[in-house]
Design a protein around this motif. Structure first.
Motif, PDB file in Angstrom:
ATOM      1  N   UNK A  95       0.818  -1.215   0.000  1.00  0.00           N
ATOM      2  CA  UNK A  95       0.000   0.000   0.000  1.00  0.00           C
ATOM      3  C   UNK A  95       0.855   1.271   0.000  1.00  0.00           C
ATOM      4  N   UNK A  96       2.061   1.157   0.512  1.00  0.00           N
ATOM      5  CA  UNK A  96       2.992   2.278   0.409  1.00  0.00           C
ATOM      6  C   UNK A  96       3.273   2.592  -1.066  1.00  0.00           C
ATOM      7  N   UNK A  97       3.470   1.523  -1.852  1.00  0.00           N
ATOM      8  CA  UNK A  97       3.729   1.695  -3.284  1.00  0.00           C
ATOM      9  C   UNK A  97       2.492   2.226  -4.001  1.00  0.00           C
ATOM     10  N   UNK A  98       1.321   1.752  -3.609  1.00  0.00           N
ATOM     11  CA  UNK A  98       0.084   2.228  -4.219  1.00  0.00           C
ATOM     12  C   UNK A  98      -0.122   3.718  -3.922  1.00  0.00           C
ATOM     13  N   UNK A  99       0.240   4.120  -2.714  1.00  0.00           N
ATOM     14  CA  UNK A  99       0.139   5.531  -2.356  1.00  0.00           C
ATOM     15  C   UNK A  99       1.068   6.402  -3.174  1.00  0.00           C
ATOM     16  N   UNK A 100       2.265   5.892  -3.455  1.00  0.00           N
ATOM     17  CA  UNK A 100       3.207   6.656  -4.269  1.00  0.00           C
ATOM     18  C   UNK A 100       2.686   6.825  -5.702  1.00  0.00           C
ATOM     19  N   UNK A 101       1.909   5.829  -6.177  1.00  0.00           N
ATOM     20  CA  UNK A 101       1.290   5.957  -7.504  1.00  0.00           C
ATOM     21  C   UNK A 101       0.276   7.095  -7.508  1.00  0.00           C
TER      22      UNK A 101
ATOM     23  N   UNK B 175       0.381  -8.708 -12.635  1.00  0.00           N
ATOM     24  CA  UNK B 175      -1.012  -8.462 -13.048  1.00  0.00           C
ATOM     25  C   UNK B 175      -2.045  -9.114 -12.134  1.00  0.00           C
ATOM     26  N   UNK B 176      -1.782 -10.338 -11.705  1.00  0.00           N
ATOM     27  CA  UNK B 176      -2.749 -11.013 -10.828  1.00  0.00           C
ATOM     28  C   UNK B 176      -2.742 -10.398  -9.431  1.00  0.00           C
ATOM     29  N   UNK B 177      -1.559  -9.946  -8.960  1.00  0.00           N
ATOM     30  CA  UNK B 177      -1.491  -9.254  -7.668  1.00  0.00           C
ATOM     31  C   UNK B 177      -2.331  -7.985  -7.709  1.00  0.00           C
ATOM     32  N   UNK B 178      -2.206  -7.247  -8.802  1.00  0.00           N
ATOM     33  CA  UNK B 178      -2.944  -5.997  -8.944  1.00  0.00           C
ATOM     34  C   UNK B 178      -4.451  -6.243  -8.976  1.00  0.00           C
ATOM     35  N   UNK B 179      -4.877  -7.269  -9.690  1.00  0.00           N
ATOM     36  CA  UNK B 179      -6.301  -7.599  -9.731  1.00  0.00           C
ATOM     37  C   UNK B 179      -6.814  -7.980  -8.346  1.00  0.00           C
ATOM     38  N   UNK B 180      -5.993  -8.695  -7.608  1.00  0.00           N
ATOM     39  CA  UNK B 180      -6.340  -9.093  -6.242  1.00  0.00           C
ATOM     40  C   UNK B 180      -6.524  -7.862  -5.355  1.00  0.00           C
TER      41      UNK B 180
ATOM     42  N   UNK C  69     -10.513   7.358 -12.422  1.00  0.00           N
ATOM     43  CA  UNK C  69      -9.055   7.218 -12.238  1.00  0.00           C
ATOM     44  C   UNK C  69      -8.616   5.781 -12.018  1.00  0.00           C
ATOM     45  N   UNK C  70      -9.565   4.863 -11.843  1.00  0.00           N
ATOM     46  CA  UNK C  70      -9.221   3.515 -11.385  1.00  0.00           C
ATOM     47  C   UNK C  70      -8.287   2.775 -12.346  1.00  0.00           C
ATOM     48  N   UNK C  71      -8.624   2.771 -13.625  1.00  0.00           N
ATOM     49  CA  UNK C  71      -7.797   2.036 -14.587  1.00  0.00           C
ATOM     50  C   UNK C  71      -6.378   2.600 -14.625  1.00  0.00           C
ATOM     51  N   UNK C  72      -6.256   3.925 -14.662  1.00  0.00           N
ATOM     52  CA  UNK C  72      -4.931   4.538 -14.708  1.00  0.00           C
ATOM     53  C   UNK C  72      -4.142   4.245 -13.439  1.00  0.00           C
ATOM     54  N   UNK C  73      -4.811   4.314 -12.293  1.00  0.00           N
ATOM     55  CA  UNK C  73      -4.131   4.055 -11.018  1.00  0.00           C
ATOM     56  C   UNK C  73      -3.580   2.638 -10.967  1.00  0.00           C
ATOM     57  N   UNK C  74      -4.399   1.659 -11.296  1.00  0.00           N
ATOM     58  CA  UNK C  74      -3.956   0.270 -11.154  1.00  0.00           C
ATOM     59  C   UNK C  74      -3.032  -0.164 -12.291  1.00  0.00           C
ATOM     60  N   UNK C  75      -3.130   0.475 -13.438  1.00  0.00           N
ATOM     61  CA  UNK C  75      -2.141   0.226 -14.499  1.00  0.00           C
ATOM     62  C   UNK C  75      -0.772   0.747 -14.073  1.00  0.00           C
TER      63      UNK C  75
END
Length: 361
Positions: A236-242, A303-308, A325-331
């Motif tokens: 989640x630290x990495x997701x926040x940096x995105x 990719x599977x981690x991100x979908x999870x 923003x969801x697609x851009x964020x998770x891509x």
């Protein structure tokens, strides 16, 4: 007599339906953990369940807390039911096997329609949905014989209010998680966890019959592991940096990021032990770390981690930042996960199973 007032909590439901981003299609990791917990679960029932807890009733009540939409909850319930039946059969050919009532519980925003549509046709139990947060009362006094919950207790009832208040020392500016944050932020999350786990145990202590069992499968961190070295926290630290990268591009507002945190806390086995001791109503009958079911090669499984992760959290991000923003964020998250996979090399994570027995009053 009126039911006890349910404690207020925020609702965090998994992505419903059966689409490509749904929890139903992206919960294989949780299923792997469920499979790893199958034998310890059966052993707990065989060795620790007292079938005399039924007393005058001939209906065995099972509750699965945080059931989501399936199919994992159905596998777990089937394992529990078969194990309880076996326990009764072991008492001799004349022992009467009870009927089974299963309560599927989750937040009111859970996709119960999807859950009910997916119910196994050949099930050997009566099914009911029970909406509401498990941080408050959801069942009558002494009405449940067996409680199960898997991959739920890392969700807090709410984000600590101080971490999104710019006037507080615990304001978690520019971050969406407590990992690698200040001591004030960490203490705010620790305090919220302590409050929540006590509410959880207090509610279950009233609902479970004396001698009843509760089995929890918990996503956590090893004893002594700093929060900043826990794998899930680094995720989640990495997701926040995105999100912050997107803010710099003007895609999202930085103020919205400052007002947003993930309502999660990854406990250690020692923290659970301390909470159970403080509550005083349960005895820990067993606790064990489950075999690791994750894949070490992050770059191949990104990719599977991100979908999870998306299936479990996109509702939160959608509510705060909007669906667009969801697609851009998770891509972007998938791209950064591959490029920065090395940050996970020194991290640790465990899934552990705890068997708790309700003490006699």
């Amino acid at each position: 007599m009126a039911a006890e007032e349910t404690r207020f909590s925020e609702a965090y439901a998994m992505t419903g339906g059966d689409g490509p981003n749904s929890y139903a299609k992206n919960s294989a990791y949780q299923r792997g953990v469920t499979d790893a917990a199958k034998e310890p679960l059966k052993k707990a029932i065989a060795e620790k369940l007292d079938i005399n807890i039924l007393l005058s009733s001939n209906t065995f009540h099972i509750a699965d807390l945080g059931c989501s939409v399936g199919p994992n909850t159905f596998f777990v319930v089937n394992n529990i039911l078969e194990s309880v039946q076996s326990k009764y059969q072991s008492k001799g050919p004349n022992s009467q096997i009870p009927e089974f009532q299963v309560f599927f519980n989750d937040h009111i925003t859970n996709d119960f329609n999807m859950l009910f549509k997916s119910l196994p046709q050949n099930r050997q139990y009566y099914a009911a949905g029970v909406p509401g947060s498990f941080y408050g009362r959801i069942f009558p006094n002494a009405s449940i014989h067996f409680v199960h919950s898997s991959f739920t207790n890392h969700w807090l009832s709410r984000v600590p209010k101080d971490v999104v208040d710019q006037n507080c020392p615990a304001w978690n500016k520019g971050k969406i998680h407590y990992s690698n944050s200040t001591d004030e932020v960490m203490r705010a999350f620790e305090a919220q966890f302590s409050e929540d786990i006590e509410c959880f145990l207090h509610a279950r202590a009233q609902e479970i019959v004396n001698g009843g069992l509760m089995v929890l499968t918990i996503a956590g961190r090893p004893d002594g592991t700093p929060h900043s070295h826990a794998s899930a926290n680094v995720t989640f630290q990495l997701l926040g940096s995105c999100l912050m990268d997107m803010a710099r591009k003007g895609v999202v507002s930085e103020d919205k990021i400052d007002a947003f945190n993930m309502p999660m806390y990854y406990m250690s086995p020692q923290e659970l032990e301390a909470a159970v001791e403080l509550n005083g109503c349960f005895r820990i009958e067993g606790m064990e770390v489950l075999p690791d079911v994750s894949t070490l090669n992050v770059t191949e499984t990104a990719p599977s981690i991100v979908l999870h992760i998306r299936a479990a959290t996109e509702g939160l991000f959608k509510q705060q930042f909007g669906e667009e923003i969801l697609d851009e964020l998770f891509d972007l998250y998938c791209k950064n996960l591959v490029e920065q996979h090395y940050i996970f090399k020194s991290t640790k994570a465990i899934n552990f199973l705890a068997v708790l027995k309700r003490k006699a009053n």
